[in-house]
Design an enzyme around this catalytic site. Structure first.
Site, PDB file in Angstrom:
ATOM      1  N   LYS A  85     -12.976 -18.061  23.216  1.00 22.70           N
ATOM      2  CA  LYS A  85     -11.563 -18.038  23.589  1.00 22.70           C
ATOM      3  C   LYS A  85     -11.166 -19.111  24.601  1.00 22.70           C
ATOM      4  CE  LYS A  85      -9.712 -14.387  21.379  1.00 22.70           C
ATOM      5  NZ  LYS A  85      -8.443 -14.415  20.624  1.00 22.70           N
ATOM      6  N   SER A 102     -18.892 -14.859  18.033  1.00 24.18           N
ATOM      7  CA  SER A 102     -17.687 -15.165  18.801  1.00 24.18           C
ATOM      8  C   SER A 102     -17.828 -14.926  20.294  1.00 24.18           C
ATOM      9  CB  SER A 102     -16.506 -14.359  18.258  1.00 24.18           C
ATOM     10  OG  SER A 102     -16.785 -12.973  18.298  1.00 24.18           O
TER      11      SER A 102
END
Length: 334
Positions: free
Chosen positions: A55, A313
Site C-alpha cells: 500500500k 500483498s
C-alpha cells in the site's frame, strides 16, 4: 494525476511515472521461490515493504500528486489497515498532517503503526461505507484531501508498479495471481502485465466469504456485500463491501478470471509461506499463496513450463494470531 478520474484506463506510461515517483521510497521487492525449483513458482514479497505491505506504493503516489498547499492542509483516508499505514507513512515523509478513519475490528498492530507515524486515528464501526462517509464528512469540515484506498487512478498506477517489476524481472511470466479487496492492486498489476507481458494470464483471488468482485464481474455490474458477510473472513484486508467504479472497469477489461479460497486454505497459505519461502505473511497476503497451493489445477497453472507469480500483498499480522496460523492444518495440494 488529479482526483478527477480519466475516462480511459490507467496505462503503462502512468505506471512508469509512478515508479519514478517511488524511487527511493518503495522497495523493489524480490521474487522468492515457492515449492520445488522445477515448478518455477515465485512469491512477490510485498510483505517486505517498509510498512509491511504494497500500500505504500499507491498511497505515496497519491499524496505526492497534491500541491504544497493541499499537503499543508492535510490528508485523510479510510482503511482497515495497510492503506492506513501507507497514507500515514507517505504523509509523514511528505510533511502532510494525516487523519485515518479505521474500523473497530482492524488488527491492533495496524492501528498502532498508523499512530506511530503521527496520524490521527478515528475509530468507527466495521462497515466500509460508514468509514468512507465519516472520512468524507471530516474532509469537508477540515479542508483535507481524500486519499481513497483503491478507487483512484493514482492509487491504481502506484499499485501497478508491482506488475511492472514482475514483468521486468520475469519477461516470460505465464501467470500472475493477485489478491482482490477493493481491487486497486489487481487493477494496477493487470494493467501492467497486459501492457508488458500480453501472453500472461492475470488471475484474481478472493476469500469465499468476501467474493463480491467475482459476483460483480459475473453480473456485469458492481455488487455490494453486507458488512456482516465480508467481516467473517480472516483476511481483514479484503473486507471491502464492493469494488469501486474505476477498479471494476479495470478488472472487467484486464482480468482473466477470479478464484476463491476457503478460510482453511488462507490459514494454510500463511503457514506455507513461512515453511517454503521463509516469509511472514498476513491472511490477506496469503490469498494468492493459497490459490497457488490448493487451486492450481482448477485455474490451469499446472505444467505450464513458464514461471508463475503469486503476489503476497502484506505481512502485518498480530504475533499471537500468527503463532496460531502456523499450526493450521494443510488441506490437500491441488
Amino acid at each position: 494525476m488529479s482526483v478527477e478520474q480519466s475516462t480511459t484506463l490507467v496505462g503503462i506510461e502512468a505506471i512508469r511515472a509512478a515508479a519514478a515517483t517511488l524511487a527511493g521510497i518503495a522497495t523493489r521487492t524480490p521474487l522468492v521461490p515457492f515449492g520445488p525449483p522445477d515448478d518455477r513458482r515465485f512469491l512477490k514479497a510485498e510483505s517486505l515493504q517498509p510498512i509491511g505491505a504494497f500500500k505504500i506504493r499507491g498511497a505515496y503516489v497519491a499524496v505526492a500528486s497534491l500541491s504544497p498547499e493541499e499537503r499543508s492542509r492535510g490528508v485523510i483516508t479510510y482503511s482497515s489497515g495497510n492503506h492506513a499505514q501507507g497514507v500515514a507513512r507517505a504523509a509523514r515523509l511528505l510533511g502532510a498532517p494525516a487523519v485515518v478513519v479505521m474500523p473497530s475490528d482492524a488488527p491492533a498492530i495496524k492501528r498502532q503503526r498508523v499512530a506511530a507515524d503521527g496520524a490521527e486515528v478515528v475509530v468507527v464501526g466495521t462497515a466500509s461505507d460508514e468509514r468512507q462517509a465519516v472520512a468524507e464528512r471530516l474532509a469537508a469540515e477540515r479542508g483535507l484531501a481524500i486519499i481513497p484506498p483503491y478507487d483512484d487512478d493514482r492509487i491504481i498506477a502506484g499499485q501497478g508498479t508491482v506488475g511492472l517489476e514482475i514483468a521486468e524481472d520475469l519477461p516470460d511470466v505465464a501467470a500472475v495471481v493477485v489478491p482482490i479487496g477493493g481491487g486497486g492492486l489487481a487493477s494496477g498489476v493487470a494493467a501492467a502485465i497486459r501492457a508488458l507481458a500480453p501472453n500472461a494470464r492475470v488471475i484474481g483471488v478472493e476469500p469465499e466469504l468476501a467474493a463480491d468482485a467475482r459476483e460483480s464481474l459475473a453480473a456485469g455490474r458492481i455488487v455490494s456485500w453486507p458488512a456482516g458477510n465480508v467481516s467473517r473472513t480472516i483476511a481483514d484486508g479484503t473486507r471491502t463491501q464492493a469494488l469501486g467504479r474505476r477498479t471494476f472497469a479495470h478488472l472487467a477489461a484486464f482480468l482473466d478470471s477470479i478464484v476463491t479460497v476457503s478460510e482453511d486454505e488462507i490459514a494454510a497459505g500463511v503457514r506455507l509461506a513461512a515453511e517454503e519461502s521463509r516469509l511472514v505473511v498476513e491472511p490477506s497476503g496469503a490469498l494468492a499463496v493459497a490459490a497457488l497451493a490448493f487451486r492450481s489445477a482448477e485455474i490451469g497453472l499446472v505444467g505450464l513450463g513458464r514461471p508463475v507469480v503469486a503476489v503476497v500483498s502484506g505481512g502485518n499480522v498480530d504475533p499471537d494470531r500468527y503463532r496460531e496460523l502456523l499450526q493450521a492444518p494443510l488441506p490437500p495440494r491441488g
